[in-house]
Design a protein around this motif. Sequence first.
Motif, mmCIF file in Angstrom:
data_model
loop_
_atom_site.group_PDB
_atom_site.id
_atom_site.type_symbol
_atom_site.label_atom_id
_atom_site.label_comp_id
_atom_site.label_asym_id
_atom_site.label_seq_id
_atom_site.Cartn_x
_atom_site.Cartn_y
_atom_site.Cartn_z
ATOM 1 N N PRO A 146 0.866 -1.379 -0.207
ATOM 2 C CA PRO A 146 -0.014 0.045 0.034
ATOM 3 C C PRO A 146 0.883 1.180 0.097
ATOM 4 C CG PRO A 146 -0.352 -1.208 2.005
ATOM 5 C CD PRO A 146 0.362 -2.156 0.966
ATOM 6 N N ASP A 147 2.136 1.456 0.465
ATOM 7 C CA ASP A 147 2.916 2.485 0.471
ATOM 8 C C ASP A 147 3.302 2.717 -0.934
ATOM 9 O OD1 ASP A 147 4.386 -0.073 0.500
ATOM 10 O OD2 ASP A 147 6.161 1.150 0.596
ATOM 11 N N ARG A 148 3.294 1.883 -1.941
ATOM 12 C CA ARG A 148 3.327 2.350 -3.107
ATOM 13 C C ARG A 148 2.072 2.710 -4.190
ATOM 14 N NH1 ARG A 148 7.494 -2.450 -5.026
ATOM 15 N NH2 ARG A 148 9.135 -2.260 -3.234
ATOM 16 N N LEU A 149 1.139 2.603 -3.608
ATOM 17 C CA LEU A 149 -0.178 2.827 -3.984
ATOM 18 C C LEU A 149 -0.515 4.345 -3.936
ATOM 19 C CD1 LEU A 149 -2.338 -0.197 -2.959
ATOM 20 C CD2 LEU A 149 -1.102 0.133 -4.861
ATOM 21 N N THR A 150 -1.374 4.828 -4.917
ATOM 22 C CA THR A 150 -2.017 6.147 -4.928
ATOM 23 C C THR A 150 -3.040 6.379 -3.600
ATOM 24 O OG1 THR A 150 -3.711 5.922 -6.231
ATOM 25 C CG2 THR A 150 -1.649 6.549 -7.200
ATOM 26 N N VAL A 151 -3.149 7.495 -3.324
ATOM 27 C CA VAL A 151 -4.529 7.566 -2.118
ATOM 28 C C VAL A 151 -5.507 6.736 -2.534
ATOM 29 C CG1 VAL A 151 -5.981 9.201 -0.936
ATOM 30 C CG2 VAL A 151 -3.497 9.663 -1.171
ATOM 31 N N ARG A 152 -6.230 7.132 -3.805
ATOM 32 C CA ARG A 152 -7.324 6.332 -4.586
ATOM 33 C C ARG A 152 -7.157 4.862 -4.529
ATOM 34 N NH1 ARG A 152 -12.339 5.572 -4.502
ATOM 35 N NH2 ARG A 152 -13.475 4.965 -6.334
ATOM 36 N N GLN A 153 -5.861 4.413 -4.954
ATOM 37 C CA GLN A 153 -5.817 2.991 -5.020
ATOM 38 C C GLN A 153 -5.883 2.219 -3.715
ATOM 39 O OE1 GLN A 153 -2.031 3.051 -7.084
ATOM 40 N NE2 GLN A 153 -2.951 2.387 -8.923
ATOM 41 N N ARG A 154 -5.371 3.245 -2.557
ATOM 42 C CA ARG A 154 -5.560 2.567 -1.237
ATOM 43 C C ARG A 154 -6.940 2.607 -0.520
ATOM 44 N NH1 ARG A 154 -0.675 5.397 -0.573
ATOM 45 N NH2 ARG A 154 -1.752 7.064 0.300
ATOM 46 N N GLU A 155 -7.799 3.524 -1.276
ATOM 47 C CA GLU A 155 -9.159 3.645 -0.631
ATOM 48 C C GLU A 155 -9.904 2.330 -1.363
ATOM 49 O OE1 GLU A 155 -9.572 8.433 -0.882
ATOM 50 O OE2 GLU A 155 -10.395 7.129 -2.407
ATOM 51 N N LEU A 156 -9.488 2.164 -2.679
ATOM 52 C CA LEU A 156 -10.287 0.979 -3.267
ATOM 53 C C LEU A 156 -9.737 -0.335 -2.945
ATOM 54 C CD1 LEU A 156 -9.849 2.222 -7.006
ATOM 55 C CD2 LEU A 156 -12.023 2.153 -5.790
ATOM 56 N N LEU A 157 -8.452 -0.431 -2.396
ATOM 57 C CA LEU A 157 -7.867 -1.733 -1.797
ATOM 58 C C LEU A 157 -8.638 -1.895 -0.438
ATOM 59 C CD1 LEU A 157 -5.689 -3.942 -1.296
ATOM 60 C CD2 LEU A 157 -4.331 -2.302 -0.408
ATOM 61 N N ASP A 158 -9.039 -1.025 0.397
ATOM 62 C CA ASP A 158 -9.524 -1.062 1.496
ATOM 63 C C ASP A 158 -10.990 -1.481 1.460
ATOM 64 O OD1 ASP A 158 -7.088 -0.819 2.981
ATOM 65 O OD2 ASP A 158 -7.370 1.435 3.218
ATOM 66 N N GLN A 159 -11.704 -0.750 0.482
ATOM 67 C CA GLN A 159 -12.984 -1.052 0.233
ATOM 68 C C GLN A 159 -13.480 -2.196 -0.417
ATOM 69 O OE1 GLN A 159 -15.141 2.349 -1.648
ATOM 70 N NE2 GLN A 159 -17.227 1.090 -1.430
ATOM 71 N N TRP A 160 -12.643 -2.521 -1.304
ATOM 72 C CA TRP A 160 -13.080 -3.802 -2.262
ATOM 73 C C TRP A 160 -11.830 -5.012 -2.293
ATOM 74 C CZ3 TRP A 160 -17.822 -3.217 -3.257
ATOM 75 C CH2 TRP A 160 -18.465 -2.106 -3.336
ATOM 76 N N GLY A 161 -10.981 -4.671 -1.604
ATOM 77 C CA GLY A 161 -9.672 -5.677 -1.527
ATOM 78 C C GLY A 161 -8.824 -5.768 -2.588
ATOM 79 N N TYR A 162 -8.775 -4.756 -3.503
ATOM 80 C CA TYR A 162 -8.091 -4.860 -4.598
ATOM 81 C C TYR A 162 -7.958 -3.420 -5.181
ATOM 82 C CZ TYR A 162 -5.841 -6.725 -9.100
ATOM 83 O OH TYR A 162 -4.963 -6.839 -10.083
ATOM 84 N N PRO A 163 -6.703 -2.891 -5.372
ATOM 85 C CA PRO A 163 -6.671 -1.474 -5.752
ATOM 86 C C PRO A 163 -6.921 -1.242 -7.335
ATOM 87 C CG PRO A 163 -4.534 -2.403 -6.098
ATOM 88 C CD PRO A 163 -5.302 -3.530 -5.233
ATOM 89 N N HIS A 164 -7.186 -2.192 -8.221
ATOM 90 C CA HIS A 164 -7.282 -1.993 -9.461
ATOM 91 C C HIS A 164 -8.726 -2.256 -9.932
ATOM 92 C CE1 HIS A 164 -3.064 -1.221 -9.718
ATOM 93 N NE2 HIS A 164 -2.971 -2.606 -9.257
ATOM 94 N N VAL A 165 -9.756 -1.415 -9.446
ATOM 95 C CA VAL A 165 -10.971 -1.815 -9.617
ATOM 96 C C VAL A 165 -11.963 -0.411 -10.080
ATOM 97 C CG1 VAL A 165 -11.261 -3.765 -8.411
ATOM 98 C CG2 VAL A 165 -11.696 -1.616 -7.362
ATOM 99 N N MET A 166 -13.382 -0.519 -10.578
ATOM 100 C CA MET A 166 -13.937 0.729 -10.747
ATOM 101 C C MET A 166 -13.324 1.698 -11.792
ATOM 102 S SD MET A 166 -16.568 -0.145 -8.603
ATOM 103 C CE MET A 166 -16.770 -1.209 -7.600
ATOM 104 N N GLU A 167 -13.057 2.803 -11.551
ATOM 105 C CA GLU A 167 -12.395 3.545 -12.586
ATOM 106 C C GLU A 167 -11.168 3.376 -12.887
ATOM 107 O OE1 GLU A 167 -11.603 6.139 -9.086
ATOM 108 O OE2 GLU A 167 -13.056 4.734 -9.683
ATOM 109 N N LEU A 168 -10.510 2.620 -12.157
ATOM 110 C CA LEU A 168 -8.824 2.269 -12.270
ATOM 111 C C LEU A 168 -8.784 0.896 -12.790
ATOM 112 C CD1 LEU A 168 -7.242 3.655 -9.303
ATOM 113 C CD2 LEU A 168 -7.639 4.736 -11.135
ATOM 114 N N PHE A 169 -9.952 0.096 -13.206
ATOM 115 C CA PHE A 169 -9.813 -1.258 -13.747
ATOM 116 C C PHE A 169 -9.046 -1.077 -15.046
ATOM 117 C CE2 PHE A 169 -12.382 -4.425 -16.259
ATOM 118 C CZ PHE A 169 -11.808 -5.476 -15.667
ATOM 119 N N ARG A 170 -8.180 -2.052 -15.348
ATOM 120 C CA ARG A 170 -7.568 -2.195 -16.587
ATOM 121 C C ARG A 170 -7.456 -3.637 -17.053
ATOM 122 N NH1 ARG A 170 -8.824 2.382 -16.367
ATOM 123 N NH2 ARG A 170 -7.488 4.239 -16.557
#
Length: 229
Positions: A146-170
Motif C-alpha cells: 500500500p505504500d506504493r499505491l496512490t491515495v485512490r488505490q489505497r481507498e479501493l484496496l480497503d473498500q474492495w480488497g483490490y486497488p485496480h477496480v472501478m475507474e482504475l480497472f485495466r
Amino acid sequence: MKDFKRYAVYYAPRRGDFAEAAADWLGWDVATGKPRLQPDLPGLPRALADLTVAPRKYGFHGTIKAPFRLAEGASESDLQTATAGLARRLAPARMPGLRLAWLGGFLALIPDGDEAGLTALGAEVVRGLDGLRAPLTPEERARRKPDRLTVRQRELLDQWGYPHVMELFRFHLTLSDDLPEDEILPVAEVAQDWFAPVLPQPFVVEDLCLFGEDMLGRFNLIGRHALTG
C-alpha cells in the motif's frame, strides 16, 4: 473434487483455437486443471517455460474480480449461485479485438477500442460479489504494498480488497513474467506470430468464469456462466 483456498471471477475464452493457443503458450489448461506441453518456438531468448512462470499458475485469463477468500459462513455453492445471478442480469462486453502491449514489465493482450462497457461490467461484478468476500488480513493487505499505491488505490484496496477496480480497472491477459529490456522485443515478436492467427474479432467477454485456487496455488475453471442480460 478439489478443495480451493481462494476464488476469482475471470474472463477465459471458450473452447476453440484461441483457448488452445493460450493454454499451450502458458503451459496450463484451466479447463482440465492439467499442465500443457509448451511449444519450442524459434526466436525466443529462453525456453517459453522460463518466460511464463508467474502467469502459468493463474492460467490464461483476464481478471474481473481478483482472488479472494470466502467470507465466514459463505460456501462455494453460494458463490456459484451469486455469479450465475449476475450473469443473467449483465450483458456481454464487446470490443473490436485484442492487441499485444507492453505493460511496464510484462507482455499482455489488451482490448482495442472503447472499454466503457467492460469497465462497467467489472464494477458490477466487484460490487455484486463483495458480500461473499472475506476482509483482507493485515498480511494480505501488506502484500499489495500500500505504500506504493496512490491515495485512490489505497481507498479501493480497503473498500474492495483490490486497488485496480472501478475507474482504475485495466483489463489485460498476461502472457509473460516481468522481462529484462533486451528480451522484450524478441518475445513480443514470437508472441505476435503465435497469437495473430487466433485472435478473436470482435473480442467479446461473454461469460463470467468462476475460478478456484487449489492447494498447489494453481487456478482452475470451476464454473462458466454466460452473460445473458
